[in-house]
Motif scaffolding. Structure first.
Motif, PDB file in Angstrom:
ATOM      1  N   LEU A 150       0.886  -1.447  -0.334  1.00  0.00           N
ATOM      2  CA  LEU A 150      -0.030   0.038  -0.020  1.00  0.00           C
ATOM      3  C   LEU A 150       0.821   1.180  -0.266  1.00  0.00           C
ATOM      4  O   LEU A 150       0.263   2.547  -0.172  1.00  0.00           O
ATOM      5  CB  LEU A 150      -0.641   0.245   1.749  1.00  0.00           C
ATOM      6  N   GLY A 151       2.519   0.972  -0.038  1.00  0.00           N
ATOM      7  CA  GLY A 151       3.160   1.993   0.135  1.00  0.00           C
ATOM      8  C   GLY A 151       3.661   3.019   1.233  1.00  0.00           C
ATOM      9  O   GLY A 151       3.261   3.982   1.752  1.00  0.00           O
ATOM     10  N   LYS A 152       3.983   2.036   2.709  1.00  0.00           N
ATOM     11  CA  LYS A 152       3.710   2.457   3.796  1.00  0.00           C
ATOM     12  C   LYS A 152       5.097   3.375   3.752  1.00  0.00           C
ATOM     13  O   LYS A 152       5.320   4.556   4.789  1.00  0.00           O
ATOM     14  CB  LYS A 152       4.810   1.292   4.306  1.00  0.00           C
ATOM     15  N   THR A 153       6.433   3.164   3.016  1.00  0.00           N
ATOM     16  CA  THR A 153       7.268   4.125   2.518  1.00  0.00           C
ATOM     17  C   THR A 153       6.831   5.738   2.257  1.00  0.00           C
ATOM     18  O   THR A 153       7.684   7.014   2.764  1.00  0.00           O
ATOM     19  CB  THR A 153       8.029   3.668   1.365  1.00  0.00           C
ATOM     20  N   LEU A 154       6.286   5.723   1.617  1.00  0.00           N
ATOM     21  CA  LEU A 154       5.285   6.948   1.026  1.00  0.00           C
ATOM     22  C   LEU A 154       5.033   7.681   1.948  1.00  0.00           C
ATOM     23  O   LEU A 154       4.876   9.081   2.297  1.00  0.00           O
ATOM     24  CB  LEU A 154       4.639   6.514  -0.169  1.00  0.00           C
ATOM     25  N   GLU A 155       4.189   6.988   3.049  1.00  0.00           N
ATOM     26  CA  GLU A 155       3.128   7.790   4.257  1.00  0.00           C
ATOM     27  C   GLU A 155       4.465   8.285   5.293  1.00  0.00           C
ATOM     28  O   GLU A 155       4.357   8.953   5.424  1.00  0.00           O
ATOM     29  CB  GLU A 155       2.129   6.874   4.995  1.00  0.00           C
ATOM     30  N   ILE A 156       5.755   7.330   5.201  1.00  0.00           N
ATOM     31  CA  ILE A 156       6.399   7.487   5.988  1.00  0.00           C
ATOM     32  C   ILE A 156       7.076   9.117   5.540  1.00  0.00           C
ATOM     33  O   ILE A 156       7.089   9.632   6.477  1.00  0.00           O
ATOM     34  CB  ILE A 156       7.595   6.499   6.315  1.00  0.00           C
ATOM     35  N   GLY A 157       7.249   8.700   4.842  1.00  0.00           N
ATOM     36  CA  GLY A 157       8.185  10.426   3.728  1.00  0.00           C
ATOM     37  C   GLY A 157       6.753  11.699   4.190  1.00  0.00           C
ATOM     38  O   GLY A 157       7.833  12.479   3.937  1.00  0.00           O
ATOM     39  N   MET A 158       5.687  11.010   3.497  1.00  0.00           N
ATOM     40  CA  MET A 158       4.811  12.351   3.920  1.00  0.00           C
ATOM     41  C   MET A 158       4.704  12.574   5.380  1.00  0.00           C
ATOM     42  O   MET A 158       4.667  13.986   5.660  1.00  0.00           O
ATOM     43  CB  MET A 158       3.799  11.664   3.463  1.00  0.00           C
ATOM     44  N   ILE A 159       4.901  11.954   6.323  1.00  0.00           N
ATOM     45  CA  ILE A 159       4.740  12.212   7.789  1.00  0.00           C
ATOM     46  C   ILE A 159       6.015  12.959   8.037  1.00  0.00           C
ATOM     47  O   ILE A 159       5.526  14.285   9.082  1.00  0.00           O
ATOM     48  CB  ILE A 159       4.885  11.156   8.610  1.00  0.00           C
ATOM     49  N   LEU A 160       7.234  12.712   7.720  1.00  0.00           N
ATOM     50  CA  LEU A 160       8.261  12.966   8.233  1.00  0.00           C
ATOM     51  C   LEU A 160       8.243  14.842   7.316  1.00  0.00           C
ATOM     52  O   LEU A 160       8.819  15.893   7.440  1.00  0.00           O
ATOM     53  CB  LEU A 160       9.590  12.379   8.021  1.00  0.00           C
ATOM     54  N   ALA A 161       7.697  14.957   6.147  1.00  0.00           N
ATOM     55  CA  ALA A 161       7.772  15.837   5.572  1.00  0.00           C
ATOM     56  C   ALA A 161       7.115  16.628   6.018  1.00  0.00           C
ATOM     57  O   ALA A 161       7.472  18.320   6.573  1.00  0.00           O
ATOM     58  CB  ALA A 161       7.426  16.113   4.145  1.00  0.00           C
ATOM     59  N   GLU A 162       5.890  16.752   6.595  1.00  0.00           N
ATOM     60  CA  GLU A 162       4.298  17.259   7.363  1.00  0.00           C
ATOM     61  C   GLU A 162       5.569  18.023   8.460  1.00  0.00           C
ATOM     62  O   GLU A 162       5.742  18.690   8.866  1.00  0.00           O
ATOM     63  CB  GLU A 162       3.738  16.286   7.881  1.00  0.00           C
TER      64      GLU A 162
END
Length: 971
Positions: A150-162
């Motif tokens: 599902l893209g957990k790495t992308l979710e991690i990246g979005m959280i870190l960016a915010e």
């Protein structure tokens, strides 16, 4: 708008408490520093600062106010200076940079930068990010338990960016399995422009060359990706105890659940020393409530009652769990995640030589007669199945297993000699039969070669296949023989089997590149977790079938994931001996593949079918089935029974996996309310960067030897180029050395200026080049080059100065920014104000107007578009007299505004404190339990952190003085 009068004699005494707030400017050691964050410690206030003066412009530092003299610059005493630059370029840059450097408030609900990277905007991923940042959580802590793909790495990246945009992501540690280090680093840089240093074996070697042995590497690098195997060693644990992180991410976090392991020791240490914590795992629990509770305690110790019982509402708050067929996922992934084809189970009739081996295994080892198994060790029920499993893998695997056992017997002088001699005789007889299979073509291997050719693998074909096998001997055997039998060069078949992480990462990255030579990836189960293999591949082969649904699911998830454009096909090759009993075993293994496919569609979680939640536990159960001690239907539950059960799996199904009543509709992300990167001063990031270069260099287009940076903008292709100056190169040096060298990044930085162009160059890197790092990196809002430009622009003003400019106002007007921060130095609330002076000669009369955002405030005096600068504003001395009244009146106006924000934040702190006190009260009843001591310590630390989130200071800064834009006027 409010009218207010103040006495001209109002004091302008500095409020030291407020002056230390983030965004304020202080003088330390005779240099100006911008305060980025503060911490209250037992040794005084620790200030984290960014240099503004010429000598310290690109430096970051930390100072204790108890050790250094810290002199805050009083905002109300700021001096006004005229901006004479063309089109007010200097003032525009300074103001835009100030906005970009001011953190988004903690409680801001909308996403500011997460949706502006190169990740597809998917509503279910945004929902996970919003949940992590929900103001009710106080601290961002979450278990991302989405199913494979599902893209957990992308979710991690979005959280870190915010978190970075909110001033909560300066120091970040990411802990992953070593074979995905580069993949994680690549995703965070290419998608979100977050540079991390990768401390793999090569990276650690560079650190040792750079730093003294006594230096803590985590104080040198602020953002680090490192493997858990490296980090859990005692050498690093000592350094970690002395270091605090803004955010920690631990991937494959199911490996932390055992409280007695080094992994868990590391996780507990990091959880204590980090504000934000993100755990990620597609298999978040092992069926045992106490193990799952251990993961939840890392996030929030009070979410598990002192007696060990989970608090369901808290689990829901802390965990995100969806799968491929969850309504909120299924309706948005569309053609970007093609549906998996039906399992392709291929029964391969054994050769006569293989049938002879199977018969020997059956009669002598698996189902022996009255004499019993010849095995002389203590695990007589297990070893025969080890032989059977090796046989079903390959003749090479069986040979390795036999030789290993014979070697142990020859060195064992404590066993029964007679029994050992009998076992050696049986093993040698089996080895002789197996030797005949090694001299002939294996039936399964012959079928594999044919299948690979059917998939299109061959010279001149781009077709790729990943082949999984459990045994190292099988992997090596396939790796050695496949190139010749497929008519391919040796480099076309690569093997991933564990070992050095650098080599593993290189092979995996090559498999993703269209132009790379590799066509077949022979992979052990080390590659079954975390690795993305779908970029060029939609065919997967199980050369041997794991006796575990979890392992089958993990393997399949390498190609069956978001971004897969072609329907993935999973093929299982099953050796089918003539023996009736052995043939029945093969069909049991085939059913495992089918059961995994059913669970994938209905539940998104194959592990819940057996309820073991552990690869070894599932293997033990399947061994019992194969031995005839149990039926397959007894150990693999029906889908309906899983949802109806009363175990942890059922709780997960009820809380996270059930269909929602109203599936989330895909929608565009709301614009950020509050501080906005799209401030209105610049149309886009590249225009801001270009202006910053015009300001910093006499002629940016000139080559570095002539004082420029070789700036070139190609609007037709959507790219810009520049030669990075040394202070910018320093910010990029943490990236992989191979990438920097191959793309010559430190010599010539090429940037894509639109998302479309950025995605195109990222895809082209995999399609056209030999490395997956793009030749043109997307200029996203958090890009280091923009941060570098902002730091240069902030140095444009002298000590405690603000610019005077012209605008569409009727009277002199001061633009002000108010911030409310907590004891951790984080921005809780912001307010944009303008103070208008209708009669400048009488500054005691002030009109205060609040604005909902930076853009709205700029629009109020005509600065939402570029303006000509006819001449510098005159009589700045008189304008300087307006600053103090403007600041003080703004402070008075904001008292009520910030009091409301304080009450709101204080209520959250009070609720959390009450919940922690309730946990304490329950623990008092069970105080005799020794295991509560550590948990109570964690809760006490949680209380201290929660109290530090309470707002305790405000700062009002003048940013700009605007005078009427009228010809012949006084100004």
């Amino acid at each position: 708008m409010t009218n207010a009068k103040i006495a001209p004699s109002v004091a302008v005494k500095a409020d030291l408490k407020g002056a230390y707030a983030p965004g304020s400017v202080v003088v330390i050691r005779d240099e100006e520093w911008l305060v980025r964050a503060t911490e209250k410690t037992t040794d005084g206030t620790l200030l984290h600062v960014q240099g503004l003066g010429e000598l310290v412009r690109d430096a970051t530092a930390s100072f204790y106010d108890s050790l250094d003299v810290v002199t805050p610059l009083e905002p109300s005493a700021a001096r006004v200076v005229a901006d004479g630059s063309p089109r007010y370029r200097t003032a525009r840059l300074w103001l835009e940079s100030t906005i970009r450097k001011t953190a988004v408030p903690l409680g801001e609900g909308s996403l500011s930068v997460a949706t502006r990277g190169l990740a597809d905007v998917l509503s279910y991923q945004q929902a996970a990010v919003r949940k992590a940042l929900d103001r009710q959580n106080l601290r961002p802590r979450m278990l991302l338990a989405d199913a494979v793909g599902l893209g957990k790495t992308l979710e991690i990246g979005m959280i870190l960016a915010e978190l970075v945009r909110r001033g909560r992501g300066d120091r970040i540690l990411i802990v992953t399995p070593r074979h995905v280090l580069e993949q994680m680093q690549h995703e965070l840089w290419t998608r979100f422009a977050l540079p991390f240093v990768r401390l793999d074996s090569a990276g650690i070697q560079r650190v040792r060359q750079k730093l003294p042995a006594t230096r803590n590497p985590f104080t040198y690098y602020k953002r680090v990706i490192i493997s858990i195997d490296t980090l859990k060693s005692d050498r690093y644990v000592a350094s970690l105890r002395k270091h605090r992180w803004d955010a920690v991410v631990i991937d494959e976090s199911h490996n932390l659940a055992n409280a007695t392991t080094l992994n868990n020791r590391l996780a507990r240490l990091l959880a204590r020393n980090s504000e934000a914590l993100v755990l990620a795992s597609a298999t978040p629990h092992n069926g045992r409530a106490e193990s799952f509770a251990e993961l939840i305690r890392l996030l929030d110790p009070s979410a598990v009652r002192p007696d060990g019982e989970l608090v369901p509402d808290e689990v829901r708050r802390l965990v995100v769990r969806r799968h491929r067929h969850s309504p909120e996922v299924a309706q948005v992934v569309g053609a970007d995640w093609a549906e998996r084809q039906e399992p392709n189970n291929v029964l391969v009739p054994a050769t006569p030589a293989e049938n002879a081996v199977a018969e020997e295994l059956e009669q002598t080892w698996l189902w022996p007669g009255k004499g019993g198994s010849p095995y002389s060790g203590k695990t007589a029920s297990l070893f025969p199945w080890t032989l059977a499993k090796a046989f079903l893998s390959s003749p090479a695997a069986l040979k390795e297993t036999i030789e290993a056992r014979l070697g142990r017997l020859s060195n064992d002088d404590k066993g029964d000699p007679e029994r050992q001699a009998r076992e050696c005789e049986a093993l040698e007889r089996l080895a002789a039969l197996n030797e005949k299979t090694l001299r002939q073509r294996s039936a399964k291997y012959t079928r594999l070669v044919a299948h690979l050719k059917d998939c299109g693998v061959g010279r001149g074909s781009p077709a790729r296949v990943v082949v999984f096998a459990e045994r190292l001997a099988t992997l090596s055997w396939l790796h050695r023989n496949l190139p010749k039998d497929l008519g391919l060069p040796a480099e076309a078949v690569q093997m991933v089997r564990g070992g050095e992480d650098d080599e593993q990462q290189r092979i995996v990255e090559e498999f993703k590149q269209e132009q790379a030579a590799v066509r077949v990836l022979v992979a052990g189960d080390v590659a079954s977790e975390g690795v993305n293999l779908h970029a060029q591949c939609h065919e997967l082969v199980h050369y041997d079938i794991p006796w575990s649904l979890i392992r089958i699911e993990q393997r399949n998830g390498r190609i069956d994931r978001y971004g897969q454009k072609h329907p993935p096909r999973v093929t299982a090759l099953l050796l089918d001996p003539a023996s009736r009993r052995f043939a029945g075993d093969v069909r049991i293994l085939a059913k495992l593949v089918e059961k995994e496919d059913e669970a994938h569609t209905a539940l998104g979680d194959a592990a819940s079918l057996m309820g073991c939640y552990d690869v070894k536990g599932e293997e033990d159960q399947i061994r019992d089935v194969l031995a005839g001690n149990k039926q397959l239907d007894d150990v693999v539950r029906p889908l309906a029974a899983v949802a109806a059960g009363n175990d942890l799996a059922a709780m997960f199904a009820q809380m996270f996996e059930g269909p929602s009543e109203q599936p989330a509709q895909p929608a565009e992300d709301q614009p950020e309310a509050g501080l906005d990167l799209d401030s209105g001063l610049y149309d886009d990031d590249v225009s801001y960067l270009e202006d910053a270069l015009q300001e910093a260099f006499i002629d940016p287009t000139a080559q570095p030897s002539r004082g420029g940076v070789g700036w070139r903008r190609d609007e037709a292709f959507g790219t810009v180029e520049l030669s990075p100056p040394p202070d910018l190169v320093q910010r990029l040096e943490v990236l992989p050395q191979a990438y920097l060298a191959e793309r010559k990044v430190t010599e010539r930085l090429v940037l894509a200026t639109t998302q479309v162009r950025g995605k195109d160059r990222l895809a082209a890197a995999r399609r056209e080049d030999k490395i997956s790092w793009p030749d043109a990196h997307y200029l996203s809002p958090l890009h280091p080059v923009l941060d570098w430009a902002a730091d240069r622009a902030l140095a444009a003003l002298g000590r405690n100065e603000v610019f005077a400019v012209r605008g569409t106002v009727e009277a002199p007007t001061v633009l002000l920014l108010g911030t409310l921060t907590n004891r951790r130095g984080q921005v809780v609330s912001t307010a944009w104000l303008t103070a208008e002076f209708p009669t400048p000669a009488n500054p005691s009369f002030t009109l205060i107007s609040p604005h909902e955002s930076a853009r709205a405030a700029l629009r109020a005096f005509g600065w939402d578009t570029a303006r000509n600068n006819p001449a510098p504003v005159t009589d700045v001395e008189a304008l300087s007299e307006l600053v103090a009244p403007a600041v003080h009146q703004a402070e008075s106006h904001l008292l009520n505004v910030f009091k409301a924000a304080e009450r709101d934040a204080g209520q959250l702190v009070e609720e959390w404190t009450r919940r922690l006190d309730h946990w304490d009260a329950e623990a008092d009843v069970l105080i005799q339990r020794s295991d509560l001591k550590q948990r109570r310590t964690s809760v006490e630390q949680e209380k201290a952190l929660v109290q530090a989130m309470a707002p305790d200071r405000q700062l009002v800064r003048p940013l700009l003085v605007v005078v009427p834009d009228v010809e012949g006027g006084k100004w």
